[in-house]
Design an enzyme around this catalytic site. Structure first.
Site, PDB file in Angstrom:
ATOM      1  N   GLY A 239      68.829  37.847  56.110  1.00  0.00           N
ATOM      2  CA  GLY A 239      68.304  37.059  57.218  1.00  0.00           C
ATOM      3  C   GLY A 239      68.754  35.611  57.104  1.00  0.00           C
ATOM      4  O   GLY A 239      69.478  35.111  57.930  1.00  0.00           O
ATOM      5  N   GLY A 466      65.821  41.521  51.421  1.00  0.00           N
ATOM      6  CA  GLY A 466      66.654  41.467  50.228  1.00  0.00           C
ATOM      7  C   GLY A 466      65.982  40.662  49.140  1.00  0.00           C
ATOM      8  O   GLY A 466      66.462  40.546  48.018  1.00  0.00           O
ATOM      9  N   ALA A 509      56.815  35.950  49.486  1.00  0.00           N
ATOM     10  CA  ALA A 509      56.315  36.644  48.294  1.00  0.00           C
ATOM     11  C   ALA A 509      54.916  36.157  47.934  1.00  0.00           C
ATOM     12  O   ALA A 509      54.022  36.952  47.644  1.00  0.00           O
ATOM     13  CB  ALA A 509      57.272  36.432  47.123  1.00  0.00           C
ATOM     14  N   LYS A 614      63.785  39.923  37.661  1.00  0.00           N
ATOM     15  CA  LYS A 614      65.104  40.370  38.129  1.00  0.00           C
ATOM     16  C   LYS A 614      65.381  39.884  39.556  1.00  0.00           C
ATOM     17  O   LYS A 614      66.417  39.279  39.827  1.00  0.00           O
ATOM     18  CB  LYS A 614      65.171  41.903  38.073  1.00  0.00           C
ATOM     19  CG  LYS A 614      66.574  42.476  38.234  1.00  0.00           C
ATOM     20  CD  LYS A 614      66.560  44.000  38.280  1.00  0.00           C
ATOM     21  CE  LYS A 614      66.331  44.658  36.945  1.00  0.00           C
ATOM     22  NZ  LYS A 614      67.516  44.671  36.066  1.00  0.00           N
ATOM     23  N   GLN A 619      67.601  35.873  43.503  1.00  0.00           N
ATOM     24  CA  GLN A 619      67.390  34.844  44.526  1.00  0.00           C
ATOM     25  C   GLN A 619      68.038  33.528  44.105  1.00  0.00           C
ATOM     26  O   GLN A 619      68.627  32.826  44.921  1.00  0.00           O
ATOM     27  CB  GLN A 619      65.887  34.642  44.763  1.00  0.00           C
ATOM     28  CG  GLN A 619      65.262  35.744  45.610  1.00  0.00           C
ATOM     29  CD  GLN A 619      65.629  35.597  47.070  1.00  0.00           C
ATOM     30  OE1 GLN A 619      65.255  34.644  47.717  1.00  0.00           O
ATOM     31  NE2 GLN A 619      66.388  36.539  47.583  1.00  0.00           N
ATOM     32  N   LYS A 682      55.120  30.182  43.361  1.00  0.00           N
ATOM     33  CA  LYS A 682      55.725  29.357  44.414  1.00  0.00           C
ATOM     34  C   LYS A 682      57.048  30.002  44.834  1.00  0.00           C
ATOM     35  O   LYS A 682      57.605  30.834  44.123  1.00  0.00           O
ATOM     36  CB  LYS A 682      55.975  27.933  43.900  1.00  0.00           C
ATOM     37  CG  LYS A 682      54.684  27.169  43.600  1.00  0.00           C
ATOM     38  CD  LYS A 682      54.925  25.704  43.261  1.00  0.00           C
ATOM     39  CE  LYS A 682      55.482  25.504  41.873  1.00  0.00           C
ATOM     40  NZ  LYS A 682      55.426  24.094  41.421  1.00  0.00           N
ATOM     41  N   GLU A 686      64.750  29.447  48.333  1.00  0.00           N
ATOM     42  CA  GLU A 686      65.403  28.256  48.880  1.00  0.00           C
ATOM     43  C   GLU A 686      65.508  27.157  47.836  1.00  0.00           C
ATOM     44  O   GLU A 686      66.429  26.346  47.870  1.00  0.00           O
ATOM     45  CB  GLU A 686      64.643  27.782  50.120  1.00  0.00           C
ATOM     46  CG  GLU A 686      64.767  28.799  51.242  1.00  0.00           C
ATOM     47  CD  GLU A 686      63.852  28.521  52.417  1.00  0.00           C
ATOM     48  OE1 GLU A 686      62.639  28.354  52.180  1.00  0.00           O
ATOM     49  OE2 GLU A 686      64.332  28.487  53.556  1.00  0.00           O
TER      50      GLU A 686
END
Ligand code: FES
Ligand code: FES
Lengths: 722, 182
Positions: A239, A466, A509, A614, A619, A682, A686
């Site tokens: 996305g 993802g 999350a 993982k 990320q 947290k 990003e």
């Protein structure tokens, strides 16, 4: 029953007390076997009986009006219809919750969706769309060039102290202007939708990130009640912001399906994705910084210029992290916007920080250089005690550890001066940058069901783009209920399930995880009750409940399923809350050609409790690699005359490929954020991008002594200065 | 010449099974697999030969199935991701991708795995690449060789480190081109 929590105050760290030991582990994704065997089914891969296929028609002029000449194609084989009603101009902004701009036969940028052609087969629809005659009335007053804009509109601004005076009096100061090009999310799965109607109700299988909002957006675009819209997105092929809001495919499929009375599938062509889906804006940024003779910052100024289409309710929050990352009493921020006839601007991974931190962290590097202080040390000296503008305390902030431990692991002490280290024809250099990303909690709901056979089910309309949602939500439920992870099933991506936060802003999350935590916590209370102990005494492990003086398997304890809904809402807290980190990069710059190769990178990250080591690492890898892309290769190029995107495909828009990416290391600093949510985590997705590209460009300077102010740092901007 | 939109009858050998279909001659192999044979494991990322998501093996060699027409493959042996393994009986490469998180969203993944399969076969035949120093001897299975040869498969989730780890670990368990075509 619903367990509700408004996050107004610090919560106990229950996940540190539970005994299953699956939370935070590097558990492989449970949906992995489906993905690697081609059995995970994405939006364009569903079929319906009697399904027709749609193909989007794009505007061939940048500005004006148009009429569709349906007669020009109606005799072509397979033709079913061409529709241009309810057409959305571009994708909806994240959390918009209403329709995006819908235009009646008006064109504002080249490539805008103007109609959808529907035929029996994909090949027929494509051919008809390409053959369709469109009568255009051109408006030649086109604004396509960012650099030619003169009528900048002043947006938000903020002043504290006296920036000019502080800079005039400072021992060291920097005044630099950086430019960043537009970026495309370029998720590998193009936007797609399959819509079918049953009476007043429409079901759309789409590729979307935030189904709760998206349902309202679709309903508003079609002029129907949201209760009549069901969305399904169990698998989303990436996305990165591009699927936050509804897109032309989903609305067009629904419109065409309603006209035809049969299911319609519309898949955006890759060129459509580049043009019709919101991009990150081009920016110009002026950063002014000053420091005293001890290298303490006294002034921070960050102004930005950016563009969008008319009536878009979004501006890139370029200076978000600048507000709280470093100290300095005198501060100034300003945002200036303008309207261009170019594809819309919107959220692309880490809106704000992704480009704002390139400029800020380059400028800090420059300031450290003129102050003669090591850039890691310089950053450490300027970590403020409290938020430099409102005085709030930080909820948790391991920035110093991230910098120190990262520097140690990376071998920062080996760093030399520009052009000092050379291997053959390559200059070698190292760079550092801080990372920061505001942390957000959003309202989210999930239903958790514990079955008497010792299995559990988690249900929410949350998406997994993802990011690892299937894994993480399963781990949280398993940890709380004391079950092996393979006993927990997670169902996602269906608006018939409880409404979640959606995937965006790195809040997914933590927000949806908190709702699962709360649902499971309510189940724990019921089990404790049945066992005759207090919830605090209860221990759940491998399907066995222990508490008081009792110990019984769940299979004996439960007569029927226990189902509880968890509901988290953000509360009011006077704290500054963000994830922090540090990026390190080593690059080689070719002394002849100016080519840059990234040799290694290390990300040292603190994002509260890591829920799955993982997927969190993946990320961060993603963030580091996006950092490489933004530093070196990624650039949407617009024709200055027409504003159209020249490089509207994956051959010409250069996302990093495998060989561009060296060995990447990820180091997590152990942390809990008690103010964030009841699971103390947290966002990480990003944060991993914030500052990553600046570490690369700072390393370029350290290698060869060239600062690139105009991103990306392609060889033509380096070798003339070598 | 068939008229526009009229179908041609062809037989494709897909994952060891003969599949007959009537296709419009404009149908790409990728669309024949996804739409006509319901083998949606092969993905469409660009329809332009730019991303590698549609990679399949044709007679043991990796190709972008969006760049070739179905009617050109009468009688060819086609292997798609569905033919490598399924949950419960995954191939070594597939298992390794799960173990090393060689993906995130999973959309590029079938293409990555099929490409890795084809690449290993190319290695076994001693094919050099752009990063091979000495064209006279068989290349070594180095990180740089893997990265170069896998650079036609884009992954916007940027799972490249996991992809490389997965390929390295599974490579010894993956067979030669003869075995791959079985
Ligand atoms: S879909 Fe074939 S290469 Fe992208
Ligand atoms: S796993 Fe998402 S594009 Fe590769």
């Amino acid at each position: 029953m619903t367990e509700h929590l408004k996050m107004d105050k610090v919560q106990p760290r229950l996940l540190d007390e539970t005994g299953q030991g699956v939370i935070s582990t590097p558990m492989p994704r449970p949906e992995g076997p489906l993905k690697v065997s081609g059995r995970a089914t994405y939006a364009a891969e569903w079929k319906a009986e009697n399904m027709a296929q749609g193909f989007m028609v794009r505007a061939g002029i940048p500005k004006g009006s148009y009429k569709i000449d349906a007669d020009s194609v109606k005799d072509m084989p397979g033709f079913l219809g061409v529709y241009s009603d309810h057409m959305v101009r571009n994708s909806a902004q994240g959390t918009m919750n209403t329709n995006p701009v819908q235009l009646e036969h008006e064109i504002q940028y080249l490539g805008q969706p103007i109609a959808v052609v529907v035929a029996e087969t994909f090949e027929q629809a494509r051919h008809i769309a390409e053959s369709l005659k469109v009568d255009y009335t051109r408006d030649d007053d086109v604004a396509g060039d960012f650099d030619a804009v003169t009528d900048w509109k002043e947006g938000s601004s903020q002043d504290q102290g006296d920036l000019d005076d502080a800079i005039a009096k400072a021992a060291f100061a920097v005044d630099s202007t950086y430019t960043t090009p537009p970026h495309n999310s370029a998720a590998m799965e193009p936007h797609a939708a399959l819509a079918s109607w049953d009476g007043d109700k429409v079901t759309v299988r789409a590729s979307l990130q935030m189904l709760g909002y998206n349902r309202n957006e679709i309903a508003d675009s079609l002029g129907i009640d949201a209760a009549n819209v069901r969305l399904l997105s169990p698998y989303v092929g990436g996305g990165f912001g591009s699927k936050l809001g509804i897109d032309p495919a989903s609305v067009s499929a629904a419109v065409a399906s309603r006209h035809l009375g049969r299911p319609v599938r519309v898949v955006l062509h890759r060129n459509n994705v580049f043009e019709m889906i919101n991009l990150r804006t081009q920016t110009r940024q002026r950063v002014r910084l000053a420091a005293d003779s001890n290298g303490k910052m006294t002034a921070v100024g960050h102004e930005n210029w950016q563009t969008n289409l008319p009536d878009e309710p979004f501006a890139e929050p370029v200076d978000t992290a600048t507000h709280f990352l470093y100290g300095g009493e005198n501060r100034r921020y300003g945002q200036y916007t303008a309207v261009l006839n170019r594809s819309a601007s919107g959220s692309v991974r880490a809106p704000g920080e992704a480009v704002g931190m390139l400029a800020l962290e380059n400028a800090v590097d420059e300031l450290a250089e003129v102050a003669g202080i090591d850039p890691v040390e310089f950053r450490l000296r300027n970590i403020p005690d409290t938020h430099p503008e409102n005085g709030n305390a930080y909820s948790s902030r391991s920035l110093a550890q991230c910098l120190e431990e990262g520097a140690e692991k990376f071998g920062w002490s080996q760093r030399k001066s520009p052009k000092e280290r050379r291997e053959g024809e390559w200059f070698i250099g190292m760079g550092v940058a801080s990372a920061a990303r505001t942390n957000i909690l959003m309202e989210s709901k999930a239903r958790v069901t514990l079955n008497p056979d010792g299995t559990a089910l988690v249900e929410t309309d949350m998406t997994d783009i993802g990011t690892g949602t299937y894994a993480i939500l399963g781990q949280i439920a398993a940890e709380m209920l004391g079950l092996p992870t393979d006993k927990v099933t997670v169902e996602l991506g269906d608006t018939d399930l409880p409404t979640a936060s959606g995937s965006g802003g790195s809040w997914g999350a933590s927000s949806s995880g908190s709702s699962v935590f709360l649902g499971a916590k309510a189940i724990r209370a019921k089990i404790a009750d049945r066992l005759g102990c207090s919830p605090e005494e209860l221990r759940l492990q491998d399907g066995v409940a222990t508490g008081g003086n009792n110990r019984r398997p769940l299979t004996e304890l439960l007569e029927g399923p226990i189902s509880e809904e968890g509901h988290i809402e953000p509360g009011d807290q006077d704290v500054a809350q963000a994830g922090f980190g540090a990026h390190f990069a080593e690059v080689a710059v070719n002394s002849v050609t100016g080519e840059v190769r990234v040799r290694r990178m290390l990300a040292s990250m603190a994002a509260g409790r890591i829920l799955n080591a993982k997927t969190a690492q993946s990320q961060v890898w993603g963030g580091q690699i996006w950092g490489i892309g933004s530093a070196l290769t990624e650039e949407i190029q617009h024709d200055r005359r027409t504003g159209h995107i020249v490089n509207n495909d994956l051959a010409e828009y250069h996302v990093p490929v495998n060989l561009d990416v060296p060995d990447l290391q990820v180091h997590f600093v152990d942390e809990r954020d008690d103010y964030a949510n009841p699971i103390q985590s947290k966002g990480i997705g990003e944060l991993g991008l914030s500052g990553a590209g600046a570490a690369v460009t700072n390393a370029i300077y350290n290698a060869c002594g060239v600062r690139v102010y105009d991103y990306p740092a392609t060889p033509d901007k380096i070798f003339p200065h070598l | 010449m068939p008229t526009l939109g009229s179908a041609m009858k062809i037989t494709l050998n897909v994952n060891g099974e003969a599949r007959s279909l009537d296709v419009d001659p404009r149908v790409a192999l990728l669309d024949a697999l996804r739409t006509h044979l319901d083998l949606t494991g092969s993905k469409k990322g660009c329809d332009h030969g730019q991303c590698g998501a549609c990679t399949v093996l044709v007679n043991g060699r990796r190709i972008n199935s969006c760049l070739t027409l179905a009617v050109m493959h009468e009688g060819d042996e086609i292997t798609t991701i569905e033919g490598l393994g399924e949950p419960g009986s995954l191939s070594p490469l597939q298992k390794s991708f799960v173990k090393h998180d060689g993906y995130q969203c999973g959309y590029c993944t079938p293409g990555q795995i099929m490409s890795a399969k084809g690449m290993i076969a190319e290695f076994n035949m001693g094919w050099p690449s752009n990063v091979t120093d000495d064209l006279g001897t068989a290349p070594d299975f180095t990180e740089a060789e893997i990265k170069e040869r896998m650079s036609g498969n884009l992954c916007r989730c940027s799972a490249y480190p996991g992809i490389c780890h997965a390929i390295r670990e599974a490579a010894p368990d993956e067979g030669t081109i003869e075995e791959a075509a079985e």
